[in-house]
Design a protein around this motif. Structure first.
Motif, PDB file in Angstrom:
ATOM      1  N   ILE A 160       0.869  -1.185   0.000  1.00 34.77           N
ATOM      2  CA  ILE A 160       0.000   0.000   0.000  1.00 34.77           C
ATOM      3  C   ILE A 160       0.901   1.228   0.000  1.00 34.77           C
ATOM      4  CG2 ILE A 160      -1.849   1.221   1.194  1.00 34.77           C
ATOM      5  CD1 ILE A 160      -2.455  -1.508   2.609  1.00 34.77           C
ATOM      6  N   LEU A 161       0.763   2.049  -1.041  1.00 29.83           N
ATOM      7  CA  LEU A 161       1.652   3.194  -1.224  1.00 29.83           C
ATOM      8  C   LEU A 161       0.872   4.506  -1.221  1.00 29.83           C
ATOM      9  CD1 LEU A 161       4.033   1.898  -4.048  1.00 29.83           C
ATOM     10  CD2 LEU A 161       4.587   2.185  -1.635  1.00 29.83           C
ATOM     11  N   PRO A 162       1.417   5.548  -0.553  1.00 24.63           N
ATOM     12  CA  PRO A 162       0.780   6.861  -0.537  1.00 24.63           C
ATOM     13  C   PRO A 162       1.196   7.667  -1.773  1.00 24.63           C
ATOM     14  CG  PRO A 162       2.707   6.911   0.871  1.00 24.63           C
ATOM     15  CD  PRO A 162       2.637   5.528   0.294  1.00 24.63           C
ATOM     16  N   VAL A 163       0.465   7.476  -2.857  1.00 23.52           N
ATOM     17  CA  VAL A 163       0.844   8.102  -4.133  1.00 23.52           C
ATOM     18  C   VAL A 163       0.130   9.449  -4.230  1.00 23.52           C
ATOM     19  CG1 VAL A 163       1.086   7.747  -6.612  1.00 23.52           C
ATOM     20  CG2 VAL A 163       1.034   5.769  -5.080  1.00 23.52           C
ATOM     21  N   THR A 164       0.793  10.479  -3.743  1.00 22.62           N
ATOM     22  CA  THR A 164       0.159  11.784  -3.601  1.00 22.62           C
ATOM     23  C   THR A 164       0.087  12.554  -4.912  1.00 22.62           C
ATOM     24  OG1 THR A 164       1.013  11.853  -1.341  1.00 22.62           O
ATOM     25  CG2 THR A 164       0.239  13.924  -2.243  1.00 22.62           C
ATOM     26  N   ARG A 165       1.023  12.282  -5.806  1.00 24.07           N
ATOM     27  CA  ARG A 165       1.111  13.070  -7.048  1.00 24.07           C
ATOM     28  C   ARG A 165       1.239  12.160  -8.266  1.00 24.07           C
ATOM     29  NH1 ARG A 165       0.847  18.847  -6.850  1.00 24.07           N
ATOM     30  NH2 ARG A 165       2.626  19.009  -8.228  1.00 24.07           N
ATOM     31  N   PRO A 166       0.810  12.639  -9.457  1.00 27.25           N
ATOM     32  CA  PRO A 166       0.907  11.826 -10.669  1.00 27.25           C
ATOM     33  C   PRO A 166       2.309  11.841 -11.263  1.00 27.25           C
ATOM     34  CG  PRO A 166      -0.097  13.936 -11.180  1.00 27.25           C
ATOM     35  CD  PRO A 166       0.112  13.915  -9.690  1.00 27.25           C
ATOM     36  N   THR A 167       2.452  11.173 -12.388  1.00 36.88           N
ATOM     37  CA  THR A 167       3.722  11.100 -13.098  1.00 36.88           C
ATOM     38  C   THR A 167       4.271  12.494 -13.399  1.00 36.88           C
ATOM     39  OG1 THR A 167       2.974   9.049 -14.121  1.00 36.88           O
ATOM     40  CG2 THR A 167       4.836  10.148 -15.164  1.00 36.88           C
ATOM     41  N   LYS A 168       5.581  12.656 -13.216  1.00 32.68           N
ATOM     42  CA  LYS A 168       6.293  13.897 -13.538  1.00 32.68           C
ATOM     43  C   LYS A 168       5.788  15.098 -12.742  1.00 32.68           C
ATOM     44  CE  LYS A 168       7.428  12.297 -18.188  1.00 32.68           C
ATOM     45  NZ  LYS A 168       7.304  12.537 -19.644  1.00 32.68           N
ATOM     46  N   ALA A 169       5.304  14.836 -11.529  1.00 31.85           N
ATOM     47  CA  ALA A 169       4.802  15.939 -10.699  1.00 31.85           C
ATOM     48  C   ALA A 169       5.241  15.743  -9.249  1.00 31.85           C
ATOM     49  CB  ALA A 169       3.281  16.037 -10.796  1.00 31.85           C
ATOM     50  N   ARG A 170       6.452  15.281  -9.074  1.00 35.12           N
ATOM     51  CA  ARG A 170       6.969  14.987  -7.733  1.00 35.12           C
ATOM     52  C   ARG A 170       7.062  16.258  -6.891  1.00 35.12           C
ATOM     53  NH1 ARG A 170      11.158  12.646  -9.281  1.00 35.12           N
ATOM     54  NH2 ARG A 170      10.552  10.460  -9.001  1.00 35.12           N
TER      55      ARG A 170
ATOM     56  N   GLU B 257       9.711  -2.705  -8.779  1.00 31.64           N
ATOM     57  CA  GLU B 257      10.827  -3.515  -9.269  1.00 31.64           C
ATOM     58  C   GLU B 257      11.616  -4.151  -8.129  1.00 31.64           C
ATOM     59  OE1 GLU B 257      12.789  -0.620 -11.640  1.00 31.64           O
ATOM     60  OE2 GLU B 257      11.239  -0.662 -13.215  1.00 31.64           O
ATOM     61  N   ALA B 258      11.716  -3.454  -6.995  1.00 33.57           N
ATOM     62  CA  ALA B 258      12.489  -3.970  -5.863  1.00 33.57           C
ATOM     63  C   ALA B 258      11.691  -4.939  -4.999  1.00 33.57           C
ATOM     64  CB  ALA B 258      12.992  -2.811  -5.006  1.00 33.57           C
ATOM     65  N   VAL B 259      10.419  -4.658  -4.792  1.00 38.64           N
ATOM     66  CA  VAL B 259       9.609  -5.434  -3.851  1.00 38.64           C
ATOM     67  C   VAL B 259       8.905  -6.601  -4.531  1.00 38.64           C
ATOM     68  CG1 VAL B 259       7.694  -5.306  -2.185  1.00 38.64           C
ATOM     69  CG2 VAL B 259       9.296  -3.388  -2.407  1.00 38.64           C
ATOM     70  N   ARG B 260       8.412  -6.409  -5.757  1.00 43.20           N
ATOM     71  CA  ARG B 260       7.689  -7.415  -6.522  1.00 43.20           C
ATOM     72  C   ARG B 260       6.528  -8.018  -5.719  1.00 43.20           C
ATOM     73  NH1 ARG B 260       8.163  -6.366 -11.497  1.00 43.20           N
ATOM     74  NH2 ARG B 260       7.123  -8.378 -11.829  1.00 43.20           N
ATOM     75  N   PRO B 261       5.631  -7.172  -5.232  1.00 37.12           N
ATOM     76  CA  PRO B 261       4.474  -7.702  -4.494  1.00 37.12           C
ATOM     77  C   PRO B 261       3.487  -8.339  -5.461  1.00 37.12           C
ATOM     78  CG  PRO B 261       4.206  -5.366  -4.853  1.00 37.12           C
ATOM     79  CD  PRO B 261       5.560  -5.714  -5.391  1.00 37.12           C
ATOM     80  N   GLU B 262       2.494  -8.993  -4.891  1.00 37.08           N
ATOM     81  CA  GLU B 262       1.422  -9.554  -5.723  1.00 37.08           C
ATOM     82  C   GLU B 262       0.452  -8.459  -6.156  1.00 37.08           C
ATOM     83  OE1 GLU B 262      -1.836 -13.153  -5.227  1.00 37.08           O
ATOM     84  OE2 GLU B 262       0.002 -13.163  -4.015  1.00 37.08           O
ATOM     85  N   MET B 263       0.276  -7.454  -5.304  1.00 35.36           N
ATOM     86  CA  MET B 263      -0.614  -6.339  -5.636  1.00 35.36           C
ATOM     87  C   MET B 263      -0.075  -5.051  -5.049  1.00 35.36           C
ATOM     88  SD  MET B 263      -4.653  -5.670  -4.666  1.00 35.36           S
ATOM     89  CE  MET B 263      -5.350  -6.571  -6.056  1.00 35.36           C
ATOM     90  N   ILE B 264      -0.222  -3.957  -5.810  1.00 40.76           N
ATOM     91  CA  ILE B 264       0.077  -2.606  -5.341  1.00 40.76           C
ATOM     92  C   ILE B 264      -1.242  -1.841  -5.242  1.00 40.76           C
ATOM     93  CG2 ILE B 264       1.214  -0.407  -5.882  1.00 40.76           C
ATOM     94  CD1 ILE B 264       3.305  -2.081  -7.451  1.00 40.76           C
TER      95      ILE B 264
END
Length: 270
Positions: free
Chosen positions: A183-193, A208-215
């Motif tokens: 579960i990730l806190p994705v506050t902003r879209p692509t190219k808007a860091r 790529e590092a974690v390779r979970p079953e679901m994000i």
């Protein structure tokens, strides 16, 4: 018995919180007959009512850091967990800033509320704690609240990692490894860091590092909500091959041998 995740609010950040562009009530983890409420910010109790989830059935409350979109409903929820203050029960865990105060932030919970619960814990990165009989590893963060932490829950149905608000840092990614659900806190879209938060580009590094079953995306700010979080999630899924879902308010995820997502506004049994 399955593990359930219920998203009471998938918005985050100042403007999504102020305008309630989406709810900001955090999420509930139900596993092994126990109910853990994570980051009960504004709207937590309102959406629990909408979903017929009884606050008095709460068994633990965990607060990642001392920003109001993560804690503002906590004291009332503590009183619910403790049957209106009549029963001394339940568990409470918070970051240093929430529990003790740190550099002008907090504390945000009173001694009065500490006395209501059976057990309270101050969490620091690298700790492993027992929450309702389940191991939870306390994860790193790189946020404006320097004491912020994430959680890695070792449920009977696999490891669920909840990454706190953070910038992309190697140690944060490393802490999330071994997770079935990320579960990730994705506050902003692509190219808007922006500083102290993740954008969609950062999710690729985690994937790529974690390779979970679901994000699962949550804690979405106004900009990503306006741009379309489903589009951002689809981009990650195409690039990585990992099932990626932008959570909705009152969405449930059931984790067992398979993982099921329900966007119906259905209730967990009281």
């Amino acid at each position: 018995m399955s593990t359930h995740l219920t998203f009471l609010g998938t918005g985050g950040g100042r403007y999504a919180t102020i305008y309630q562009t989406r709810g900001t009530g955090g999420l509930i983890l139900d596993t092994s007959g126990k109910r853990i409420h994570i980051d009960p910010g504004p709207g937590a109790l309102t959406n629990m009512s909408r979903m017929c989830i009884d606050p008095m059935r709460t068994d633990a409350i965990m607060i990642s850091h001392c920003h109001p979109d993560h804690y503002s409903d906590a004291e009332v929820l503590i009183e619910g967990m403790c049957k209106g203050g009549v029963s001394k029960r339940g568990e409470l865990a918070g970051s240093v800033s929430v529990m003790e105060g740190f550099k002008g932030l907090g504390p945000r919970l009173t001694p009065y509320h500490f006395e209501m619960v059976d057990k309270y814990t101050t969490m620091r990165p690298g700790d492993s704690i027992d929450v309702c009989g389940m191991r939870a590893d306390i994860m790193s963060s790189a946020h404006s609240d320097a004491t912020a932490v994430g959680f890695k829950f070792h449920t009977p149905d696999g490891t669920v990692a909840y990454v706190c608000d953070t910038e992309l840092r190697d140690r944060v990614v490393e802490d999330a490894k071994g997770s079935r659900i990320l579960i990730l806190p994705v506050t902003r879209p692509t190219k808007a860091r922006i500083r102290c938060h993740l954008c969609t580009d950062d999710v690729l590094t985690f994937a790529e590092a974690v390779r979970p079953e679901m994000i699962l995306f949550t804690h979405m700010g106004v900009r990503i909500i306006q741009d379309g979080p489903e589009k951002e999630a689809s981009y990650i899924e195409r690039r990585t091959g990992i099932r990626t879902v932008a959570a909705d308010d009152m969405m449930t995820v059931t984790v067992s041998k398979s993982i099921r997502v329900s966007r119906k506004q259905c209730a967990i049994t009281k």
